[in-house]
Structure formats: structure tokens, C-alpha cells
Design a protein around this motif. Structure first.
Motif, PDB file in Angstrom:
ATOM      1  N   GLU A  14       0.805  -1.221   0.000  1.00 38.19           N
ATOM      2  CA  GLU A  14       0.000   0.000   0.000  1.00 38.19           C
ATOM      3  C   GLU A  14       0.840   1.273   0.000  1.00 38.19           C
ATOM      4  OE1 GLU A  14      -3.002  -0.186   3.011  1.00 38.19           O
ATOM      5  OE2 GLU A  14      -4.033   1.592   2.206  1.00 38.19           O
ATOM      6  N   SER A  15       2.078   1.197   0.507  1.00 33.98           N
ATOM      7  CA  SER A  15       2.883   2.420   0.657  1.00 33.98           C
ATOM      8  C   SER A  15       3.571   2.862  -0.642  1.00 33.98           C
ATOM      9  CB  SER A  15       3.928   2.225   1.755  1.00 33.98           C
ATOM     10  OG  SER A  15       4.878   1.258   1.349  1.00 33.98           O
ATOM     11  N   VAL A  16       3.463   2.043  -1.701  1.00 36.47           N
ATOM     12  CA  VAL A  16       4.120   2.424  -2.970  1.00 36.47           C
ATOM     13  C   VAL A  16       3.120   2.359  -4.138  1.00 36.47           C
ATOM     14  CG1 VAL A  16       6.603   2.169  -2.598  1.00 36.47           C
ATOM     15  CG2 VAL A  16       5.236   0.111  -2.796  1.00 36.47           C
ATOM     16  N   PRO A  17       2.400   3.486  -4.367  1.00 39.60           N
ATOM     17  CA  PRO A  17       1.311   3.482  -5.352  1.00 39.60           C
ATOM     18  C   PRO A  17       1.745   3.314  -6.810  1.00 39.60           C
ATOM     19  CG  PRO A  17       1.661   5.687  -4.446  1.00 39.60           C
ATOM     20  CD  PRO A  17       2.484   4.755  -3.625  1.00 39.60           C
ATOM     21  N   ASP A  18       3.063   3.448  -7.090  1.00 40.96           N
ATOM     22  CA  ASP A  18       3.568   3.249  -8.465  1.00 40.96           C
ATOM     23  C   ASP A  18       4.110   1.838  -8.672  1.00 40.96           C
ATOM     24  OD1 ASP A  18       3.213   5.387 -10.227  1.00 40.96           O
ATOM     25  OD2 ASP A  18       4.936   6.506  -9.441  1.00 40.96           O
ATOM     26  N   GLN A  19       3.849   0.952  -7.715  1.00 40.61           N
ATOM     27  CA  GLN A  19       4.481  -0.386  -7.750  1.00 40.61           C
ATOM     28  C   GLN A  19       4.093  -1.231  -8.968  1.00 40.61           C
ATOM     29  OE1 GLN A  19       3.315  -2.971  -4.585  1.00 40.61           O
ATOM     30  NE2 GLN A  19       5.249  -4.096  -4.535  1.00 40.61           N
ATOM     31  N   VAL A  20       2.985  -0.853  -9.622  1.00 40.57           N
ATOM     32  CA  VAL A  20       2.587  -1.590 -10.842  1.00 40.57           C
ATOM     33  C   VAL A  20       3.663  -1.514 -11.926  1.00 40.57           C
ATOM     34  CG1 VAL A  20       0.093  -1.448 -10.585  1.00 40.57           C
ATOM     35  CG2 VAL A  20       1.311   0.456 -11.653  1.00 40.57           C
ATOM     36  N   PHE A  21       4.481  -0.446 -11.879  1.00 38.06           N
ATOM     37  CA  PHE A  21       5.498  -0.249 -12.924  1.00 38.06           C
ATOM     38  C   PHE A  21       6.769  -1.023 -12.562  1.00 38.06           C
ATOM     39  CE2 PHE A  21       2.784   3.631 -13.052  1.00 38.06           C
ATOM     40  CZ  PHE A  21       2.205   3.395 -14.293  1.00 38.06           C
ATOM     41  N   THR A  22       6.631  -2.343 -12.542  1.00 40.10           N
ATOM     42  CA  THR A  22       7.701  -3.229 -12.050  1.00 40.10           C
ATOM     43  C   THR A  22       9.006  -3.121 -12.839  1.00 40.10           C
ATOM     44  OG1 THR A  22       6.697  -4.935 -13.434  1.00 40.10           O
ATOM     45  CG2 THR A  22       6.163  -4.994 -11.088  1.00 40.10           C
TER      46      THR A  22
END
Ligand code: ARG
Length: 265
Positions: free
Chosen positions: A59-67
Motif C-alpha cells: 500500500e505504501s508504494v502506489p507506483d508499484q505496478v510499474f515493475t
């Protein structure tokens, strides 16, 4: 050979800060649509026989989709990103833990040198490295040393096309697609020198970040909305063009390639 990817479901994906011109806190992510688009993309990958694993969303890294940006994974080596912006640094820790667990050797770059995975493209033995916005030119030598290869380097002067994978895609050993307006004169010359065919994108394609595509064994998986001009130019060089809706990811400044970290053999 089957491709192997690392993805991250968009459970917590959102625009909580603005670190590139595509992002606006006034244009938040439609969570349901982002999940739908993720499922459409993973379905396309399944149809193409791609293997993929998923990170547990944090939850703390909202850009995590951009692996893709978390580093470069190849031959059991993981070159960890040194993210430019603090907001994304934890994503590299999470990816490091994932690859450590998978038995990869972790390579760190000097702490004063930036490197984000979206700036390194590989196709067979061709590697292109983009620098100037998110990655430092000084990252080139240490990456070459770890991989034992030479990188073709391209400067990125444009704030909107800030990662290499936002403006260049390698289609075959001889063919590259590029948003030439986002490159320097030298950058364009470099592409012409290394590739016999350089396919330019249209403005319509650039607005959808169409260069941010995945090349799956001759099948180009890319953003829905690609121009007919670019489709026609691509057709002789690919077997199939699969388009997939990516609007929620474009809001964050990314598309198909950024959300699909490739694990190279
Ligand atoms: N919001 C992310 C950022 O600005 C998007 C990253 C897109 N990644 C890429 N490889 N182009 O860092």
C-alpha cells in the motif's frame, strides 16, 4: 523460448504524487478499470504462452505496478534500481527481496548514480541505455561490467518521454520504433547507425505512449489506439499486433512495457 515476466496487480495503484508530466493528482486512477485492464493484459500474456509471477502489492508504494523500473533481471543477476525519487525507492527493496528469494545475485550501483529499469532495453544481444532524466550516464559502465556487454547509449532530453521505454521499442535486431521528436540529433543518428529500419511514431501514437510495448516472440503487445500509419509500418516486421486498453496506466506515465518486468535468461 518462453518469456518470463514479473508484474504487480494494481490493488493500491494511484496518483498520490506527481513526478512526471503525465501524472496529475486531479486525475486519479479508476481502480476498477485499472484492475480490468490488468486482467485483460495478463489474459493476452496467457494466450501468448508467457509465464508471469506477481509481486504482493504494498500500500505504501502506489507506483508499484510499474515493475520494470525496479531493475534489470538477467541470467540470475538482478541490477537493482537506484530510483531518482524518494517516493519510489521502497519498490527497489521489495524487488530485491523477491529476486534474492529466487536465488539471484543482487548487484548495487554506486549510491550517487541513478538507474531505473525503464531506461534499459534488451533484444537478443542488443542493449540500449537511456540517460539524462531518471538514470545517470554514470550508470552505464557499472551495468556493462555486471552484464559483460556494451550498451548503446541514448540521451533523453524530453521531460514527457523521460524513460527510454516511453520513446523507443526494439522490434527485431534490425528494426526499432521511436518517437524521434523525443530524442536528440545524436540519438536519432545512433538509432540509424545500429538499425536498418527506424519506424517513427505519429503524434497520435506518442500521446498514448505506444512505444511502451512488449515484443513477445514477434507479437507486439501494445496500447489500444495505435494509429493505422504505425500499424501498417509495423506489420511487415511482426507476426501479430495485439492491442490492449491501458488508459489507467497512461495516467501514471506508463503502459505495457513499464508494467512488465522481463526476466531474461
Ligand atoms: N509514475 C511512474 C514514474 O513516474 C511511471 C513509471 C513508468 N515507467 C516506465 N518505465 N516508463 O516513475
Amino acid at each position: 523460448m518462453k518469456k518470463s515476466l514479473l508484474l504487480c496487480p494494481p490493488t493500491y495503484y494511484d496518483i498520490k504524487y506527481e513526478i512526471n508530466p503525465w501524472m496529475s493528482k486531479d486525475n486519479p486512477i479508476d481502480k476498477a478499470r485499472a484492475m480490468e485492464q490488468y486482467e485483460t493484459l495478463t489474459y493476452a500474456y496467457e494466450q501468448l504462452g508467457v509465464k508471469y509471477d506477481e509481486l504482493a502489492p504494498d500500500e505504501s508504494v502506489p507506483d508499484q505496478v510499474f515493475t520494470t523500473d525496479t531493475g534489470h533481471a538477467e541470467n540470475k543477476k538482478f541490477i537493482r534500481a537506484n530510483f531518482k525519487y524518494d517516493e519510489r525507492k521502497k519498490e527497489a527493496d521489495i524487488a530485491e527481496a523477491y529476486f534474492t528469494e529466487k536465488g539471484f545475485h543482487i548487484h548495487m550501483l554506486p549510491s550517487d548514480v541513478y538507474f531505473e529499469g525503464g531506461d534499459l532495453l534488451k533484444f537478443d544481444d542488443i542493449y540500449i541505455f537511456g540517460h539524462g532524466k531518471r538514470s545517470s550516464k554514470e550508470a552505464q559502465k557499472p551495468i556493462e561490467k555486471v552484464l559483460g556487454v556494451e550498451l548503446i547509449d541514448v540521451e533523453l532530453p524530453d521531460d514527457i518521454f523521460y524513460h527510454l521505454d516511453t520513446c523507443i521499442a526494439i522490434i527485431t535486431k534490425n528494426v526499432v520504433v521511436a518517437n524521434l521528436n523525443a530524442l536528440t540529433k545524436d540519438g536519432v543518428e545512433t538509432l540509424n547507425h545500429h538499425f536498418s529500419t527506424v519506424i517513427p511514431t505519429t503524434e497520435e501514437d506518442n500521446a498514448l505512449m505506444v512505444c511502451n510495448l512488449m515484443n513477445i516472440g514477434g507479437n507486439a503487445v501494445l496500447t489500444q489506439g495505435i494509429s493505422n500509419t504505425l500499424k501498417d509500418a509495423l506489420r511487415p516486421h511482426v507476426e501479430l499486433i495485439s492491442t490492449t486498453p491501458m488508459s489507467e496506466y497512461i495516467k501514471g506515465g506508463g503502459s505495457v512495457h513499464c508494467v512488465s518486468l522481463e526476466i531474461f535468461e
